[in-house]
Enzyme design. Structure first.
Site, PDB file in Angstrom:
ATOM      1  N   ASN A   1      33.531  17.674  41.252  1.00  0.00           N
ATOM      2  CA  ASN A   1      34.647  16.956  40.695  1.00  0.00           C
ATOM      3  C   ASN A   1      35.464  17.982  39.958  1.00  0.00           C
ATOM      4  OD1 ASN A   1      36.377  15.223  39.592  1.00  0.00           O
ATOM      5  ND2 ASN A   1      34.967  14.456  38.038  1.00  0.00           N
ATOM      6  N   ASP A   2      36.484  18.452  40.581  1.00  0.00           N
ATOM      7  CA  ASP A   2      37.311  19.453  39.941  1.00  0.00           C
ATOM      8  C   ASP A   2      38.039  18.809  38.782  1.00  0.00           C
ATOM      9  OD1 ASP A   2      39.160  21.157  39.095  1.00  0.00           O
ATOM     10  OD2 ASP A   2      40.208  21.368  40.999  1.00  0.00           O
ATOM     11  N   PRO A   3      37.700  19.166  37.586  1.00  0.00           N
ATOM     12  CA  PRO A   3      38.264  18.449  36.448  1.00  0.00           C
ATOM     13  C   PRO A   3      39.769  18.595  36.353  1.00  0.00           C
ATOM     14  CG  PRO A   3      36.895  20.307  35.725  1.00  0.00           C
ATOM     15  CD  PRO A   3      36.811  20.245  37.201  1.00  0.00           C
ATOM     16  N   ASN A   4      40.303  19.623  36.941  1.00  0.00           N
ATOM     17  CA  ASN A   4      41.755  19.785  36.866  1.00  0.00           C
ATOM     18  C   ASN A   4      42.450  19.379  38.158  1.00  0.00           C
ATOM     19  OD1 ASN A   4      41.455  21.036  34.325  1.00  0.00           O
ATOM     20  ND2 ASN A   4      40.695  22.817  35.425  1.00  0.00           N
TER      21      ASN A   4
END
Ligand SMILES: *[C@@H]1O[C@H](CO)[C@@H](O)[C@H](O)[C@H]1NC(C)=O
Ligand SMILES: *[C@@H]1O[C@H](CO)[C@@H](O)[C@H](O)[C@H]1NC(C)=O
Ligand SMILES: *[C@@H]1O[C@H](CO)[C@@H](O)[C@H](O)[C@H]1NC(C)=O
Ligand SMILES: *[C@@H]1O[C@H](CO)[C@@H](O)[C@H](O)[C@H]1NC(C)=O
Length: 610
Positions: A57-60
């Site tokens: 889950n790419d936080p950005n």
């Protein structure tokens, strides 16, 4: 009538639905929210497609569509090996390919973390050769009222002079109510087809009151006949398996036909139906809309109750929109199978760039759910196979796509090697855990074939294999390969023939027996097997096995039969795995010719550069 320039279409995804929806699907709520920290390399495949070892889950990262996302905080992930694994358990990997403007697209179903049951997305990878795969962000995921509870399996159709259209099953509520939707690429000039749009005039098909709306899914690729586009949707009516037919003139407004295309009492829910023409002569594949004298049709269904598939060959009456299986073929659980092992939710598609019909199947794990959780992954795609009609017209033939051969490395050969009863001879391929082996055996006569016990006629081939195996000495066979074997044979997965003499003819059994495959516990170890209809007058039998750490995918008698096993050796791993030829029958067998290759790793899960 055939539209002249149908680009064909390709199939796609039989993704899978669900799990959990039907009684036979086990649900493991405690594993649905899962944070995998470590993806275990042991048993991961080298050249069979698997999702990336790290899904994050790419936080950005930005969601790929600007629509409201019902996963809220869960943005769509990008693949980045430097991050921790976020969503590694994809029980439901099944896939579907399509060919468009020079690229094969693989869409596969994926169960993301944290959502309730059924939040299935369509992950997306692309390839120029069906072997090397680059990854993209998911193509379709829940975001609208008509798929808020899941985007299940479907198919793609490439319209003449148009782009591809995906049909998929949308889940609209907690009760898994199912409708059929469509999605189209946002930008037809983008060869990667990165972004897909789900128009607001969805769904294309709602179940009417005669249809069981919680057993209504997996729309097929469309074909054109008698002035209409047509698709099938899999279903059931009580215990009857049903393929409903829908028709459209404009690809937008779809109407249910008076009758289903076909249905069979007692077979239970039909998932992932697949309906396509095959040519009566030659190996070329056909666009789904090709009809006529030189064509037969194939209807394949995935049986939710038994978790295997069967198919029939038959005739399609395009005026009445009915399908009639050929006489003499079994139309039910005991019918012909594309693969007698671990193989489900398969789909074919027509590849117009090479005029082939290509079949893809999905294989789940044979270990326990806790082990999947520990290893951080589950489910693989099998190697795409070319399929065509056997000249007898009585069955299909299959062979791994030729592109796979690009991965072949170091080669070992054997020829004229005699194998007496009890012999096993090592084939010293450098990577026996990741290899492709193709062998032809010969024998001087059929005289020593063991009698076929008439009682076995009622048994499944799997039970016959379980009774005899590779260990019970025989006459003509057992002989074949010992794959994923430890040096001293504490572990091995034998793939072998046994030839029997029945009252009227010889019966040839091919087994892929997992019972000795592992010293580990808690594994499902079936002795998968099938009888293969093969002419023995030249006294030869051939076998090709694709060996890849935890999968052995085998093709007997030139592709007349296929069997896939998933196995988990404990000592026969990586460089410790060995490969042997063996014979445990009293008739001497000769390895006429054998080629074994170490297989290189293809590109897999490398993100497409933007
Ligand atoms: C569509 O794709 C083409 C090719 O990748 C690209 O050049 C173009 O900018 C894209 N158009 C839009 C609106 O994104
Ligand atoms: C409708 O389908 C669901 C899911 O497969 C099943 O549980 C139910 O029994 C079906 N109803 C009928 C009337 O067949
Ligand atoms: C998957 O694996 C289990 C054994 O672990 C098996 O019983 C099941 O039938 C398999 N196949 C499918 C298609 O789910
Ligand atoms: C061959 O048969 C012998 C005797 O039954 C058995 O010990 C051995 O394991 C068998 N070989 C294989 C590969 O099954």
């Amino acid at each position: 009538m055939v539209l002249p320039n149908i680009l064909a279409v390709l199939a796609l995804v039989c993704v899978l639905s669900k799990n959990g929806v039907e009684a036979s699907h086990k649900i493991y709520p405690r594993f649905q929210t899962l944070n995998v920290e470590n993806v275990k390399q042991l048993h991961r495949t080298g050249y069979h497609f698997q999702p990336p070892k790290h899904w994050i889950n790419d936080p950005n990262g930005k969601p790929i569509q600007q629509e409201h996302d019902r996963f809220h905080g869960l943005q769509f992930f990008q693949i980045n090996p430097d991050f921790d694994c976020f969503m590694c358990v994809n029980w439901f990997v099944r896939a579907a390919p399509m060919y468009y403007k020079g690229l094969y697209h693989l869409f596969y179903q994926y169960n993301p973390k944290g959502a309730v049951w059924g939040n299935i997305v369509w992950a997306h990878s692309v390839s120029k050769d069906l072997i090397n795969w680059e990854s993209l962000e998911p193509a379709i995921y829940p975001s609208k009222w008509f798929d808020n509870y899941g985007c299940w399996s479907g198919s793609a159709t490439v319209l003449p002079n148009g782009g591809p259209v995906i049909f998929y099953t949308g889940i609209v509520d907690e009760h898994n109510s199912q409708i059929q939707n469509y999605a189209v690429p946002a930008n037809l000039s983008d060869p990667y087809l990165r972004k897909w749009v789900k128009p607001d005039d969805n769904p294309i098909v709602n179940p009417d009151t005669s249809v069981n709306g919680s057993a209504f899914r997996d729309p097929t690729t469309a074909w054109w006949a008698e002035g209409h586009w047509k698709i099938l949707v899999g279903s059931r009516r009580k215990h009857r398996g049903v393929a409903y037919l829908y028709k459209s003139r404009d690809f937008k407004k779809w109407v249910k036909a008076k009758h289903p295309l076909h249905s069979v009492q007692g077979t239970g829910m039909w998932e992932c139906p697949d309906f396509f023409p095959v040519s009566l002569s030659g190996e070329k594949g056909l666009d789904p809309s090709v009809m006529g004298q030189n064509v037969k049709h194939v209807l394949k269904v995935s049986l939710d109750m038994t978790r295997y598939e069967y198919y029939t060959l038959g005739t399609y009456d395009k005026k009445k929109d009915r399908y009639f299986p050929d006489e003499g073929l079994v139309d039910g659980w005991a019918g012909l199978r594309l693969d007698y092992g671990n193989f489900y939710a398969s789909k074919t598609f027509y590849d117009p760039s090479t005029n082939r019909r290509i079949l893809w199947g999905w294989a789940n794990e044979s270990d326990a759910v806790q082990q999947d959780k520990d290893k951080g992954w589950a489910g693989i795609q099998l190697i795409p196979r070319k399929v065509w009609l056997d000249p007898s017209g009585k069955q299909l033939l299959q062979w791994p796509v030729a592109e796979l051969e690009k991965l072949r490395g170091h080669n070992i050969q054997l020829s004229h090697q005699k194998l007496n009863q009890g012999d096993h001879v090592e084939v010293k391929v450098t990577t026996a855990a990741q290899a492709d082996v193709d062998v032809t055996f010969s024998f001087p006569s059929l005289d020593k074939a063991e009698p076929f016990d008439p009682k076995w006629a009622k048994l499944d081939a799997l039970d016959v294999c379980a009774q005899k195996g590779s260990k019970a000495p025989g006459g003509l066979g057992p002989f074949g390969l010992l794959t994923l074997a430890s040096e001293k044979l504490e572990e091995f997965t034998p793939v072998f023939f046994r030839v029997f003499k029945a009252a009227d003819k010889h019966k040839v059994l091919l087994c892929s027996d997992a019972r000795s495959s592992s010293l580990g516990e808690g594994l499902y170890k079936p002795s998968f097997a099938g009888f293969v209809d093969v002419d023995l007058t030249d006294k030869k039998l051939s076998l090709r096995s694709l060996i890849d750490h935890s999968v052995v995918e085998s093709f007997g008698a030139g592709g007349r039969i296929a069997i896939t096993s998933r196995v988990y050796p404990t000592t026969a791993v990586f460089e410790k795995a060995r490969l042997f030829v063996f014979n445990n029958g009293s008739e001497t067998i000769t390895v006429e010719s054998l080629n074994a290759w170490s297989m290189n790793k293809p590109v897999m899960n490398v993100p497409v550069k933007s």
